[in-house]
Scaffold this motif. Structure first.
Motif, PDB file in Angstrom:
ATOM      1  N   UNK A 306       0.828  -1.205   0.000  1.00  0.00           N
ATOM      2  CA  UNK A 306       0.000   0.000   0.000  1.00  0.00           C
ATOM      3  C   UNK A 306       0.866   1.260   0.000  1.00  0.00           C
ATOM      4  N   UNK A 307       1.983   1.199   0.686  1.00  0.00           N
ATOM      5  CA  UNK A 307       2.915   2.326   0.759  1.00  0.00           C
ATOM      6  C   UNK A 307       3.396   2.724  -0.640  1.00  0.00           C
ATOM      7  N   UNK A 308       3.680   1.750  -1.492  1.00  0.00           N
ATOM      8  CA  UNK A 308       4.102   2.051  -2.860  1.00  0.00           C
ATOM      9  C   UNK A 308       2.955   2.642  -3.669  1.00  0.00           C
ATOM     10  N   UNK A 309       1.738   2.163  -3.443  1.00  0.00           N
ATOM     11  CA  UNK A 309       0.603   2.693  -4.184  1.00  0.00           C
ATOM     12  C   UNK A 309       0.267   4.119  -3.762  1.00  0.00           C
ATOM     13  N   UNK A 310       0.587   4.482  -2.527  1.00  0.00           N
ATOM     14  CA  UNK A 310       0.282   5.820  -2.033  1.00  0.00           C
ATOM     15  C   UNK A 310       1.498   6.751  -2.085  1.00  0.00           C
ATOM     16  N   UNK A 354       7.908   0.246  -9.485  1.00  0.00           N
ATOM     17  CA  UNK A 354       9.010   1.188  -9.697  1.00  0.00           C
ATOM     18  C   UNK A 354       9.543   1.740  -8.371  1.00  0.00           C
ATOM     19  N   UNK A 355      10.851   1.927  -8.231  1.00  0.00           N
ATOM     20  CA  UNK A 355      11.393   2.554  -7.014  1.00  0.00           C
ATOM     21  C   UNK A 355      11.025   4.030  -6.965  1.00  0.00           C
ATOM     22  N   UNK A 356      11.071   4.588  -5.771  1.00  0.00           N
ATOM     23  CA  UNK A 356      10.861   6.024  -5.648  1.00  0.00           C
ATOM     24  C   UNK A 356      11.684   6.552  -4.490  1.00  0.00           C
ATOM     25  N   UNK A 357      11.910   7.862  -4.543  1.00  0.00           N
ATOM     26  CA  UNK A 357      12.731   8.508  -3.528  1.00  0.00           C
ATOM     27  C   UNK A 357      11.838   9.029  -2.410  1.00  0.00           C
ATOM     28  N   UNK A 358      12.077   8.524  -1.185  1.00  0.00           N
ATOM     29  CA  UNK A 358      11.314   8.952  -0.017  1.00  0.00           C
ATOM     30  C   UNK A 358      12.009  10.183   0.568  1.00  0.00           C
ATOM     31  N   UNK A 363      15.991   8.512   1.230  1.00  0.00           N
ATOM     32  CA  UNK A 363      16.589   7.344   0.577  1.00  0.00           C
ATOM     33  C   UNK A 363      15.627   6.791  -0.471  1.00  0.00           C
ATOM     34  N   UNK A 364      16.216   5.972  -1.347  1.00  0.00           N
ATOM     35  CA  UNK A 364      15.426   5.319  -2.387  1.00  0.00           C
ATOM     36  C   UNK A 364      14.765   4.062  -1.829  1.00  0.00           C
ATOM     37  N   UNK A 365      13.512   3.875  -2.190  1.00  0.00           N
ATOM     38  CA  UNK A 365      12.778   2.666  -1.809  1.00  0.00           C
ATOM     39  C   UNK A 365      12.612   1.819  -3.059  1.00  0.00           C
ATOM     40  N   UNK A 366      13.150   0.595  -3.004  1.00  0.00           N
ATOM     41  CA  UNK A 366      13.048  -0.323  -4.141  1.00  0.00           C
ATOM     42  C   UNK A 366      11.946  -1.350  -3.878  1.00  0.00           C
TER      43      UNK A 366
END
Length: 374
Positions: A306-310, A354-358, A363-366
């Protein structure tokens, strides 16, 4: 039942923990509080728990006497040890009564720790999970220690864990006390040989009872098999009261199989998610995407999913978003509902993988998730 469990777990790679009745007890508070089950438990745990409680109201703790894998192995060990001449000391009645009480504080401690941590604390010590968990990395050293203790104890005492320590037995206890079917003894036909009491694996003094109402009765019918009086004249099993109606053991098996079958049927007929999260107001029209998700193994992974979707970068999903998940070992299922006027299915897939930068963490989240559409 033991064969079904072993084939399902080790050959078919099934999710046996999802049908553990004690999982329904452990997950109830978390489900009521958060709307999500801990770890990889699911609604199937509630279905099997409810079915077995209903079975217990009819035929007492027949699950313990006929289906529990730990009970089966324990019984085999004691019978095998007896054939080899290993003595089995009879536990004094007063000590047996005190030991039987241990399962209730143990149940209370397990539930308190589970509810406080939001995780399956008992899993690290559970001998049944050591059997059905395919010896994965989440099975601790202590689970094998407990299992070893049960093995050693079973060489001398019949079903010690089931009698004294099993927390599920503590859950069944109040339901079993009101169980409909029971062992009945006809004092006029009884020859007072005491064999029925000696045969009882839970040390019930059957030879002193008119009707066995003890909640610890596991409906194994060993006492009837041991009775020397023919045709069930001294001991019988069936409805309460002075009626001479007797039930065949086939009735017991049929009730148990019907309960388990109903739980399995409900799991597939009413596949409610064990995790759900919703954001925004639901629009008049929504689109739904059903996905097989690799590494969606537990509640923590569902939260990460869910964290990646949001996410809040350029791949963010705009508008309404609802995530329903069915975590399982090796990977689970997810259903994503979204507003098709502002998002497309490919946007949802990219947001997951897809990764994104938090920016908050710097840091990057993969993404650990791999997708396959149903």
């Amino acid at each position: 039942f033991l064969a079904v469990v072993l084939v399902g777990v080790f050959l078919l790679r099934g999710h046996a923990e999802g049908f553990c009745p004690f999982g329904g007890v452990e997950g109830l508070y978390t489900w009521l509080r958060d709307g999500a089950m801990p770890c990889s438990l699911g609604m199937s745990n509630f279905y099997i728990l409810g079915a077995l409680l209903a079975v217990t109201l009819v035929v007492r703790r027949a699950f313990c006497g006929f289906a529990c894998p730990i009970g089966t192995i324990s019984e085999w060990l004691r019978r095998g040890a007896a054939r080899l001449g290993l003595p089995g000391p009879r536990v004094p009645e007063r000590l047996d009564r005190a030991l039987r009480l241990l399962k209730y504080p143990l149940l209370a401690v397990i539930l308190w720790l589970t509810w406080r941590a939001g995780e399956l604390v008992f899993r690290g010590f559970d001998p049944c999970y050591a059997l059905i968990g395919r010896h994965g990395e989440d099975i601790t050293f202590w689970a094998y220690v407990v299992s070893g203790g049960i093995v050693v104890g079973s060489l001398f005492v019949m079903m010690p864990f089931c009698r004294w320590l099993c927390p599920l037995a503590a859950v069944f206890h109040p339901f079993s006390r009101f169980g409909y079917a029971r062992i009945r003894r006809d004092a006029g036909a009884c020859v007072d040989c005491g064999r029925c009491a000696e045969a009882c694996p839970t040390a019930i003094p059957v030879d002193r009872e008119g009707e066995v109402r003890a909640a610890r009765c596991i409906a194994c019918l060993e006492c009837i098999d041991a009775c020397p009086v023919p045709e069930g004249r001294a001991l019988s099993w069936g409805p309460p009261g002075p009626s001479r109606r007797r039930w065949s053991p086939a009735v017991l098996i049929a009730v148990l199989l019907a309960g388990v079958g109903a739980a399995v049927t409900a799991t597939y007929a009413f596949p409610a998610p064990s995790y759900a999260s919703e954001r925004g107001e639901r629009p008049p029209v929504t689109a739904t995407l059903d996905l097989e998700v690799g590494d969606l193994t537990c509640r923590g992974r569902a939260t990460l999913f869910t964290y990646f979707l949001e996410r809040d970068d350029f791949l963010a999903i705009s508008g309404y978003l609802r995530v329903e998940a069915w975590p399982a070992p090796g990977g689970g299922r997810a259903r994503i509902a979204f507003d098709p006027s502002v998002a497309r299915p490919e946007d949802v897939r990219r947001a997951i993988t897809e990764p994104f930068f938090d920016a908050q963490l710097g840091l990057w989240q993969h993404s650990p998730f791999e997708l396959a559409e149903n």
